[in-house]
Design a protein around this motif. Structure first.
Motif, PDB file in Angstrom:
ATOM      1  N   GLY A   4      -3.220 -11.737  10.316  1.00 12.50           N
ATOM      2  CA  GLY A   4      -2.011 -11.445  10.543  1.00 12.50           C
ATOM      3  C   GLY A   4      -1.340 -11.573   9.095  1.00 12.50           C
ATOM      4  N   ASP A   5      -1.554 -12.165   8.664  1.00 14.54           N
ATOM      5  CA  ASP A   5      -1.137 -12.101   7.064  1.00 14.54           C
ATOM      6  C   ASP A   5      -1.770 -10.424   6.025  1.00 14.54           C
ATOM      7  OD1 ASP A   5      -0.275 -14.727   7.671  1.00 14.54           O
ATOM      8  OD2 ASP A   5      -1.778 -15.311   6.564  1.00 14.54           O
ATOM      9  N   LEU A   6      -2.333 -10.208   7.291  1.00 12.27           N
ATOM     10  CA  LEU A   6      -2.960  -8.567   5.800  1.00 12.27           C
ATOM     11  C   LEU A   6      -1.843  -7.806   6.555  1.00 12.27           C
ATOM     12  CD1 LEU A   6      -6.837  -8.743   6.742  1.00 12.27           C
ATOM     13  CD2 LEU A   6      -6.154  -9.970   5.093  1.00 12.27           C
ATOM     14  N   SER A   7      -2.165  -6.382   5.879  1.00 12.11           N
ATOM     15  CA  SER A   7      -1.370  -5.343   6.239  1.00 12.11           C
ATOM     16  C   SER A   7      -2.071  -4.487   7.329  1.00 12.11           C
ATOM     17  CB  SER A   7      -0.989  -4.610   4.633  1.00 12.11           C
ATOM     18  OG  SER A   7      -2.338  -3.986   3.996  1.00 12.11           O
ATOM     19  N   PRO A   8      -1.605  -3.440   7.623  1.00 12.84           N
ATOM     20  CA  PRO A   8      -2.150  -2.513   8.265  1.00 12.84           C
ATOM     21  C   PRO A   8      -3.738  -2.108   8.509  1.00 12.84           C
ATOM     22  CG  PRO A   8       0.028  -2.689   9.064  1.00 12.84           C
ATOM     23  CD  PRO A   8       0.123  -3.292   8.236  1.00 12.84           C
ATOM     24  N   HIS A   9      -2.783  -1.992   6.870  1.00  8.69           N
ATOM     25  CA  HIS A   9      -3.878  -0.687   6.305  1.00  8.69           C
ATOM     26  C   HIS A   9      -4.964  -2.189   5.698  1.00  8.69           C
ATOM     27  CE1 HIS A   9      -5.946   1.098   1.969  1.00  8.69           C
ATOM     28  NE2 HIS A   9      -6.188   1.938   3.145  1.00  8.69           N
ATOM     29  N   GLU A  10      -5.042  -3.267   5.289  1.00  7.01           N
ATOM     30  CA  GLU A  10      -5.688  -4.362   5.289  1.00  7.01           C
ATOM     31  C   GLU A  10      -7.546  -4.261   6.473  1.00  7.01           C
ATOM     32  OE1 GLU A  10      -4.163  -6.719   1.361  1.00  7.01           O
ATOM     33  OE2 GLU A  10      -3.477  -7.585   2.731  1.00  7.01           O
ATOM     34  N   ARG A  11      -6.427  -4.504   7.693  1.00  5.70           N
ATOM     35  CA  ARG A  11      -7.016  -5.023   8.596  1.00  5.70           C
ATOM     36  C   ARG A  11      -8.101  -3.760   8.581  1.00  5.70           C
ATOM     37  NH1 ARG A  11      -1.491  -6.071  12.288  1.00  5.70           N
ATOM     38  NH2 ARG A  11      -0.673  -8.224  11.103  1.00  5.70           N
ATOM     39  N   TYR A  70      -7.350   0.399  16.138  1.00  9.30           N
ATOM     40  CA  TYR A  70      -7.032  -0.625  15.280  1.00  9.30           C
ATOM     41  C   TYR A  70      -6.221   0.181  14.071  1.00  9.30           C
ATOM     42  CZ  TYR A  70     -10.992   2.565  12.306  1.00  9.30           C
ATOM     43  OH  TYR A  70     -11.079   3.199  11.885  1.00  9.30           O
ATOM     44  N   LEU A  71      -5.623   1.961  14.620  1.00  6.31           N
ATOM     45  CA  LEU A  71      -5.726   2.279  12.969  1.00  6.31           C
ATOM     46  C   LEU A  71      -3.874   2.403  13.815  1.00  6.31           C
ATOM     47  CD1 LEU A  71      -7.574   4.842  12.185  1.00  6.31           C
ATOM     48  CD2 LEU A  71      -7.275   3.201  10.702  1.00  6.31           C
ATOM     49  N   ARG A  72      -3.479   2.147  14.356  1.00 10.88           N
ATOM     50  CA  ARG A  72      -2.133   2.687  14.987  1.00 10.88           C
ATOM     51  C   ARG A  72      -1.155   1.918  14.693  1.00 10.88           C
ATOM     52  NH1 ARG A  72      -1.186   0.448  20.911  1.00 10.88           N
ATOM     53  NH2 ARG A  72      -1.284  -1.562  20.065  1.00 10.88           N
ATOM     54  N   ASP A  73      -1.441   0.274  13.910  1.00 16.30           N
ATOM     55  CA  ASP A  73      -0.016  -0.145  13.466  1.00 16.30           C
ATOM     56  C   ASP A  73      -0.161   0.615  11.716  1.00 16.30           C
ATOM     57  OD1 ASP A  73       0.465  -1.737  15.625  1.00 16.30           O
ATOM     58  OD2 ASP A  73      -0.857  -3.574  14.971  1.00 16.30           O
ATOM     59  N   VAL A  96       3.079   3.527   8.254  1.00 17.84           N
ATOM     60  CA  VAL A  96       3.043   5.146   7.112  1.00 17.84           C
ATOM     61  C   VAL A  96       4.490   5.246   7.718  1.00 17.84           C
ATOM     62  CG1 VAL A  96       2.662   7.249   6.583  1.00 17.84           C
ATOM     63  CG2 VAL A  96       0.835   5.294   6.267  1.00 17.84           C
ATOM     64  N   LEU A  97       4.765   6.206   8.964  1.00 17.58           N
ATOM     65  CA  LEU A  97       5.729   6.632   9.402  1.00 17.58           C
ATOM     66  C   LEU A  97       7.050   5.949   9.160  1.00 17.58           C
ATOM     67  CD1 LEU A  97       4.453   7.478  12.896  1.00 17.58           C
ATOM     68  CD2 LEU A  97       4.808   9.386  10.894  1.00 17.58           C
ATOM     69  N   ALA A  98       7.022   4.926   9.279  1.00 15.63           N
ATOM     70  CA  ALA A  98       8.342   3.526   8.711  1.00 15.63           C
ATOM     71  C   ALA A  98       8.435   3.870   7.722  1.00 15.63           C
ATOM     72  CB  ALA A  98       8.038   2.514   9.324  1.00 15.63           C
ATOM     73  N   ASP A  99       7.407   3.852   6.301  1.00 15.81           N
ATOM     74  CA  ASP A  99       7.858   3.698   5.271  1.00 15.81           C
ATOM     75  C   ASP A  99       8.026   5.052   4.571  1.00 15.81           C
ATOM     76  OD1 ASP A  99       7.024   3.293   2.333  1.00 15.81           O
ATOM     77  OD2 ASP A  99       5.693   4.621   2.537  1.00 15.81           O
ATOM     78  N   ARG A 100       7.815   5.997   5.154  1.00 22.07           N
ATOM     79  CA  ARG A 100       7.975   7.661   4.877  1.00 22.07           C
ATOM     80  C   ARG A 100       9.746   7.552   6.035  1.00 22.07           C
ATOM     81  NH1 ARG A 100       4.194  10.951   3.361  1.00 22.07           N
ATOM     82  NH2 ARG A 100       5.075  12.926   3.632  1.00 22.07           N
ATOM     83  N   ARG A 101      10.529   6.767   6.719  1.00 20.02           N
ATOM     84  CA  ARG A 101      11.036   7.895   6.903  1.00 20.02           C
ATOM     85  C   ARG A 101      12.939   6.333   6.515  1.00 20.02           C
ATOM     86  NH1 ARG A 101       9.030   5.765  12.236  1.00 20.02           N
ATOM     87  NH2 ARG A 101       8.253   7.038  13.198  1.00 20.02           N
ATOM     88  N   ALA A 102      11.877   5.262   5.730  1.00 18.09           N
ATOM     89  CA  ALA A 102      12.915   4.390   4.797  1.00 18.09           C
ATOM     90  C   ALA A 102      12.815   5.033   3.541  1.00 18.09           C
ATOM     91  CB  ALA A 102      12.171   3.641   4.418  1.00 18.09           C
ATOM     92  N   ARG A 103      12.125   6.477   3.272  1.00 24.94           N
ATOM     93  CA  ARG A 103      11.699   6.793   1.525  1.00 24.94           C
ATOM     94  C   ARG A 103      12.792   8.453   2.136  1.00 24.94           C
ATOM     95  NH1 ARG A 103       7.254   7.874  -1.034  1.00 24.94           N
ATOM     96  NH2 ARG A 103       5.731   7.514   0.753  1.00 24.94           N
ATOM     97  N   GLY A 104      12.695   8.402   3.184  1.00 27.24           N
ATOM     98  CA  GLY A 104      13.517  10.006   3.244  1.00 27.24           C
ATOM     99  C   GLY A 104      12.775  10.881   3.394  1.00 27.24           C
ATOM    100  N   LEU A 105      11.271  10.936   4.097  1.00 27.21           N
ATOM    101  CA  LEU A 105      10.869  11.365   4.159  1.00 27.21           C
ATOM    102  C   LEU A 105      10.224  12.387   5.418  1.00 27.21           C
ATOM    103  CD1 LEU A 105       7.963  10.367   1.526  1.00 27.21           C
ATOM    104  CD2 LEU A 105       9.416  12.422   1.198  1.00 27.21           C
TER     105      LEU A 105
END
Lengths: 648, 189
Positions: free
Chosen positions: A206-213, A337-340, A345-354
């Motif tokens: 649970g503590d790992l980032s999705p990429h780390e998982r 397993y790659l869904r999160d 990544v999608l959320a991050d890009r939305r946040a950064r205006g991409l």
């Protein structure tokens, strides 16, 4: 009164208005034993209704709805199907049609955790048998079964895109690789002791980032990074350049680069985009095909893990080029397993205006992407079937023409490209068409990801310019005793040692990326039979040549393996194959006889060695003794024709 | 001058319904024409039970459902120069091969016989036994097409084939002019 058997498919006989029955059940006074049933039903009804509501009761989101119901209740009950049908305005049989199509959805109750063992030929050669046994003993159930307490189901599934670290398995939503029988027993024990599948990966999952998982679960195995995709990549440089260009200029650049689709068919990307862009329409769509189901292919897995931003950047550029405001990433169910990770990544890009409104401040450039999960159907890699699946239908191909570029998702012009193609497009916008087209060879420009697996020392991903020979790739992969190489997966070509000088490019050996190596220890016919059984399993069943023809081909190969083939059977294989290729509706049937045709051409001796000639024109392949054995036992007497020692 | 030697023809009905033999009679008056060219040896039509000598053409109706069928078919293959499968049962197994569809059973043959003689609807079998007289040939595990058991030279399709196609094929074979079937001969709708 609602009274359906747990496995009842009485949904088919409830007629056109099953919702009425459900409402009647709700409003009836509960009493006695039935009240318990009713309570269960009521709570399930409410929960299913809530799931549907989460998707605005949109029938086009059927696959998402069903996936969530499956996740929550471990099956899609007739009751749930009725509720879904009622809320989405479909008939129950339409809902059942979708639910029964996908192998990750189940119409009978499955365990809370489903263990799916990857049953690819590579896994079989890497000791799947012993691992299956370990799981069966450890969990106390057979493959195909569900444990009595409802905790586990065990099943086989075709290639899950982990051939470079076989044998592999999906346990719930996580994947486990490089299994050994010992490891399998430990996993079974841990699961039985109540550990969650996530605990098997890491105690602090649970503590790992999705990429780390994702990295914890699966090795990338990048063996050779090329200049375009896996080397250093400047973030969003292509997208920024794209904003300075007009949409037609973007298309010109992509067309000038010579980029061709990386999924296998190799259609010119620029042309595809132009066709979608010039079509008169109110809306357009961009879809990324990340449903890499071709056995032996796992390049998109690595791109999705390591270059997701580049992929989304490429899609965004495509959206600008064709004028789309919505996009879909279709991720195969096996890559759940790659869904999160992708969502993050999608959320991050939305946040950064991409992603979203006015991308990078460009007025009127709106584009957003949703992630569509598949549910275990190889056919959905075919673009028509993929679109059907995104629309909430069974993953059946559509009749062509019209092609998706004119009438695709929901009837609007749609660009469907492979994940790798979008990544290339983003890099082309960054570095220019000339830089890209200088790599590779005539007709096949740029680089290509090859996923190498099987009998070699270094299975993994190789990014190479087009035009390398198979021999060169094999040397890099350490496949010295390679006797046969399957280029392009089962729908591609199987070549032998004498043709390893052939080149990996569109004009010689076209491939979506799969390169599967077999050493001289492997039985070619066993491999062919496996791949035919794969196509039999994955045929969507819509057209007869593919649904029935592949079964006949598989049976015929079985005859060869049993030494029961007649000389005429080689012609039979050829005739039937060409009938299937000519008359099938989509690419699956048009390529499914390839394992047979390419081995007939490149390994003819394998077949002729197994043929039994006739004696006195009487077939040796018909064994009278085994044919009458059953009757002999039933009748409790011997044959007075064929039992030589027979006496009255 | 003596008559030219006539071709010898043998026929047999294996797992069929005798419909194809009836179809042979459908040649009607052309039978007279044909008998100028052939003489019939072993056949249910002559009631000759075994080959008296080698035949030029063997005609087989029906597929193989029991050991005796296999025995007869092999005998025909050994004793005939040209072997013809006549009708759908001989070519594909036909109606009797419906029992091949009993799959996913450990004992498909038992299941088939029980349904046919004991448990099936509309069965009135007061003995409740499956017939098992020693004279009955043993059944095969499934019904086989003739071409699975021996090599077949020609197949005449139809259920039953028309008298026209049988006459046309035989007369052309006998005069060495057979070049396959005309489209109108194998168009069934």
């Amino acid at each position: 009164m609602v009274a359906d058997a747990p496995n009842g498919n009485d949904i088919t006989r409830t007629g056109f208005d099953p919702g009425a029955e459900w409402f009647a059940a709700l409003h009836e006074e509960p009493n006695g034993i039935d009240s318990l049933t009713l309570q269960t039903h009521t709570s399930e009804t409410a929960a299913v209704a809530e799931i549907c509501g989460g998707f605005d009761n949109d029938p086009h989101r059927m696959l998402d709805i069903l996936r969530q119901v499956q996740e929550r209740y471990c099956w899609i009950s007739p009751q749930a199907m009725r509720v879904i049908a009622d809320l989405t305005g479909l008939t129950p049989i339409a809902v059942e049609g979708v639910a029964s199509f996908y192998s990750f959805l189940s119409l009978s109750l499955r365990g809370r955790v489903t263990i799916r063992l990857c049953d690819d030929i590579i896994d079989r050669f890497s000791g799947l048998g012993a691992i299956t046994e370990a799981f069966e003993t450890g969990l106390g159930i057979k493959v195909g079964g569900t444990s009595a307490n409802g905790a586990f189901s065990l099943e086989f599934t075709p290639c899950i895109g982990l051939c470079d670290q076989a044998p592999a398995a999906m346990v719930g939503d996580v994947v486990l690789t490089a299994l050994t029988p010992q490891k399998a027993s430990r996993i079974a024990e841990a699961l039985k002791a109540g550990q969650s599948p996530e605990d098997l990966v890491s105690q602090r999952f649970g503590d790992l980032s999705p990429h780390e998982r994702a990295e914890r679960m699966v090795e990338n195995n990048i063996r050779h990074a090329g200049a375009v995709l896996l080397g250093p990549v400047a973030a969003d440089a292509g997208l920024r350049n794209g904003l300075d260009l007009s949409p037609p200029q973007i298309i010109d650049t992509v067309e000038a680069s010579g980029l061709r689709g990386c999924g296998g068919a190799g259609f010119t990307t620029g042309r595809k985009w132009r066709m979608a862009a010039t079509e008169q329409a109110e809306r357009r769509f961009v879809i990324c095909n990340a449903d890499e189901g071709e056995p032996g292919t796992f390049k998109d897995r690595v791109l999705l893990t390591e270059r997701p931003h580049l992929l989304i950047e490429g899609m965004t550029i495509a959206a600008r080029a064709v004028g789309a405001s919505q996009g879909i990433v279709y991720l195969r169910g096996e890559y759940v397993y790659l869904r999160d990770h992708i969502e993050a990544v999608l959320a991050d890009r939305r946040a950064r205006g991409l992603l979203g409104k006015a991308i990078l401040g460009a007025d009127g450039f709106d584009f957003d992407i949703r992630l569509q999960m598949g549910a275990g159907a190889y056919i959905c890699g075919e673009e028509g079937a993929l679109i059907s699946s995104c629309e909430g239908l069974p993953g059946e191909p559509k009749t062509r023409p019209p092609y998706p570029v004119t009438r695709g998702y929901l009837g609007f012009p749609t660009v469907v490209n492979n994940a790798e193609t979008f990544c290339h497009a983003a890099r082309i916008l960054d570095r220019g068409a000339r830089w890209f087209s200088a790599m590779g060879c005539q007709g096949s420009h740029g680089t290509k990801l090859f996923s190498v697996s099987g009998d070699c020392l270094n299975p993994g991903i190789y990014e190479l310019p087009y035009g390398q020979t198979v021999q060169e790739l094999l040397e890099m992969a350490g496949a010295e005793d390679a006797a046969a190489v399957l280029v392009g997966g089962p729908s591609g070509t199987m070549i032998g040692r004498d043709t390893f000088h052939r080149r990996l490019c569109f004009d010689d050996l076209a491939t979506g990326g799969a390169v599967v190596v077999f050493s001289h220890r492997r039985n070619i016919l066993e491999i062919v039979e496996y791949y035919m059984s794969f196509f039999v399993h994955e045929s969507c069943g819509y057209c007869t040549p593919c649904r029935v023809g592949n079964v006949f081909l598989q049976k015929a190969i079985g005859k060869f393996r049993d030494g029961k083939a007649n000389p005429g059977d080689i012609d039979y294989l050829r005739d039937l194959s060409s009938t299937i290729i000519e008359t099938s509706r989509c690419g699956l049937g048009m390529t499914s006889p390839n394992p047979i045709l390419s081995t007939l051409e490149n390994f003819p001796l394998v077949y002729s060695a197994m043929v039994k000639p006739t004696r006195d024109r009487i077939r040796d392949t018909f064994d009278i003794q085994s044919a009458i054995d059953g009757a002999r036992k039933l009748a409790r007497r011997r044959s007075h024709i064929f039992d030589r020692d027979f006496t009255e | 001058m003596s008559e030219p030697p006539r071709a010898r023809i043998a026929t047999a009905s294996l797992a069929g319904c005798f419909g194809c033999h009836m179809a042979i009679l459908d040649m009607d008056e052309r039978l007279i024409e044909l008998t100028k060219l052939v003489e019939i040896d072993r056949s249910p039509l002559t009631d000759i039970k075994s080959f008296t000598r080698r035949a030029d053409i063997g005609i087989i109706e029906g597929g193989c459902c029991n050991e005796e069928n296999v025995h007869v078919l092999r005998d025909f293959r050994r004793n005939c120069d040209v072997l013809i499968a006549l009708g759908q049962c001989a070519i594909m197994g036909g109606l009797p091969a419906m029992r091949n569809a009993i799959m996913h059973s450990d004992e498909p043959l038992r299941e088939c016989l029980e349904e046919a003689f004991i448990s099936g609807r509309n069965i009135r079998n007061t003995t409740h036994n499956i017939p098992n007289d020693p004279a009955l040939p043993l059944l095969l595990d499934e019904v086989y097409a003739c071409s699975e058991v021996v090599e077949i030279d020609y197949q005449i399709p139809g259920c039953a084939p028309s008298g026209d196609i049988i006459f046309d094929t035989l007369s052309r074979l006998l005069t060495g002019r057979f070049r396959g079937f005309g489209r109108d001969m194998i168009k069934f709708d």
